[in-house]
Design a protein around this motif. Structure first.
Motif, PDB file in Angstrom:
ATOM      1  N   ASP A  81      49.068  50.336  49.109  1.00 19.86           N
ATOM      2  CA  ASP A  81      49.873  51.109  48.159  1.00 19.86           C
ATOM      3  C   ASP A  81      51.280  50.526  48.125  1.00 19.86           C
ATOM      4  OD1 ASP A  81      51.215  52.174  50.491  1.00 19.86           O
ATOM      5  OD2 ASP A  81      49.615  53.657  50.658  1.00 19.86           O
TER       6      ASP A  81
ATOM      7  N   ASP B 175      40.061  38.534  37.718  1.00 21.81           N
ATOM      8  CA  ASP B 175      41.035  39.550  38.104  1.00 21.81           C
ATOM      9  C   ASP B 175      41.415  40.303  36.831  1.00 21.81           C
ATOM     10  OD1 ASP B 175      42.994  37.982  36.718  1.00 21.81           O
ATOM     11  OD2 ASP B 175      43.310  36.796  38.519  1.00 21.81           O
TER      12      ASP B 175
ATOM     13  N   GLU C 176      48.210  44.147  38.416  1.00 25.57           N
ATOM     14  CA  GLU C 176      46.874  43.731  38.857  1.00 25.57           C
ATOM     15  C   GLU C 176      46.305  44.783  39.810  1.00 25.57           C
ATOM     16  OE1 GLU C 176      44.736  39.681  40.527  1.00 25.57           O
ATOM     17  OE2 GLU C 176      46.748  40.145  41.249  1.00 25.57           O
ATOM     18  N   SER C 177      45.024  45.124  39.644  1.00 27.17           N
ATOM     19  CA  SER C 177      44.400  46.094  40.539  1.00 27.17           C
ATOM     20  C   SER C 177      43.286  45.491  41.389  1.00 27.17           C
ATOM     21  CB  SER C 177      43.831  47.271  39.744  1.00 27.17           C
ATOM     22  OG  SER C 177      42.711  46.876  38.961  1.00 27.17           O
TER      23      SER C 177
ATOM     24  N   VAL D  95      47.842  46.072  44.787  1.00 22.80           N
ATOM     25  CA  VAL D  95      48.775  47.110  44.339  1.00 22.80           C
ATOM     26  C   VAL D  95      49.328  46.711  42.967  1.00 22.80           C
ATOM     27  CG1 VAL D  95      50.911  48.344  44.808  1.00 22.80           C
ATOM     28  CG2 VAL D  95      49.455  47.652  46.703  1.00 22.80           C
ATOM     29  N   PRO D  96      49.102  47.522  41.937  1.00 24.33           N
ATOM     30  CA  PRO D  96      49.637  47.163  40.611  1.00 24.33           C
ATOM     31  C   PRO D  96      51.155  47.378  40.567  1.00 24.33           C
ATOM     32  CG  PRO D  96      47.827  48.761  40.448  1.00 24.33           C
ATOM     33  CD  PRO D  96      48.290  48.741  41.869  1.00 24.33           C
TER      34      PRO D  96
ATOM     35  N   PRO E 117      41.218  44.725  46.397  1.00 23.99           N
ATOM     36  CA  PRO E 117      42.192  45.544  45.670  1.00 23.99           C
ATOM     37  C   PRO E 117      43.600  44.967  45.771  1.00 23.99           C
ATOM     38  CG  PRO E 117      41.684  46.559  47.770  1.00 23.99           C
ATOM     39  CD  PRO E 117      40.775  45.369  47.653  1.00 23.99           C
TER      40      PRO E 117
ATOM     41  N   GLU F 160      51.431  42.016  47.777  1.00 23.40           N
ATOM     42  CA  GLU F 160      50.792  43.018  46.922  1.00 23.40           C
ATOM     43  C   GLU F 160      49.272  42.987  47.054  1.00 23.40           C
ATOM     44  OE1 GLU F 160      51.046  39.354  44.315  1.00 23.40           O
ATOM     45  OE2 GLU F 160      52.174  40.277  45.952  1.00 23.40           O
TER      46      GLU F 160
END
Length: 265
Positions: A172, A249, A201-202, A214-215, A212, A167
């Motif tokens: 994406d 984070d 988490e972004s 991926v949430p 970055p 992730e």
């Protein structure tokens, strides 16, 4: 610039020591209670590998980063552990620890805690020695390639472990799912996968790098595993308490998944 290209450029600023300080020092690595996230992760790993069901010749750890905690319970059940990471700085950090070089991150409190919860009365130095002996290969990997190691792993691994990798390196959800499918090729049919990862988490910080993520939610994890040909055996989730939200984070929680690759995959 594509999403993957931007991610790779961002990781050029990744600082392993800053990442370790942010995530594997206090308050997150407080061993006084399993209300803290690191002891929770170690308990999940110890219980899963402690059943003895997951064992064999080779375990591959996908996206090891600069950490070894995820291997402490696993190392008792495999002849060989293959660690992997995209970044040379992380592979170098692992190699320094495996050699016992001075000045590496101090994992001894983690090893001591794992020995305590496993309850076998083993001296922590013996587990440390065994992990170093079985950590035989530290390889580069790119989870966005259909052949993540650049060539097939022969023979394929009996088990796959991955913690906070897929992730964090995918632009994406679709790329996350493809990456999971790619790394599943490293695992033999019927083999076991153990995954730890971030929920909601972004971004996260690692020194000058703001990276970055991926949430994901629980449903994303379930769908990705199913789409990659895995049967989910167990999924546990941890909600990050306010006291552990330190600004490094914006993670909302952590998932722990044990899945098994379909026999014909």
């Amino acid at each position: 610039m594509s999403g993957l290209s931007a991610l790779r450029e961002g990781y050029e600023r990744f600082d392993p020591r800053a990442y370790l300080r942010n995530n594997y020092g206090p308050p997150r690595a407080d061993f006084s209670s399993e209300e803290f996230v690191v002891p929770w992760k170690l308990r999940c790993l110890a219980e899963t590998f402690g059943t003895g069901e997951i064992h064999g010749r080779t375990l591959i750890d996908v996206g090891s980063g600069p950490t070894i905690y995820q291997l402490l319970s696993a190392c008792d059940h495999f002849e060989e552990i293959v660690a992997t990471d995209y970044l040379a700085v992380n592979r170098e950090e692992l190699q320094r620890w495996a050699r016992g070089d001075p000045g590496t991150f101090d994992w001894s409190p983690f090893i001591q805690h794992v020995c305590k919860i496993e309850g076998r009365g083993e001296p922590w130095q013996e587990k440390e020695r065994r992990l170093r002996a079985r950590l035989r290969r530290i390889l580069p990997i790119d989870v966005h390639r259909s052949e993540p190691l650049g060539a097939p792993l022969q023979p394929r691994a009996d088990a796959l472990l991955s913690a906070f990798c897929l992730e964090a390196v995918s632009p994406d959800r679709a790329a996350f799912c493809r990456a999971l499918t790619n790394v599943s090729s490293l695992l033999r049919p019927g083999g076991h996968a153990v995954l730890l990862g971030a929920l909601g988490e972004s971004f996260y910080l690692a020194g000058p790098a703001r990276l970055p993520v991926v949430p994901l939610d629980e449903g994303d994890v379930r769908r990705a595993l199913d789409g990659a040909g895995f049967v989910l055996r167990r999924l546990r989730c941890y909600a990050m308490p306010p006291a552990l939200r330190t600004g490094v984070d914006d993670v909302e929680g952590v998932f722990f998944a044990h899945a098994q690759k379909a026999p014909g995959e």
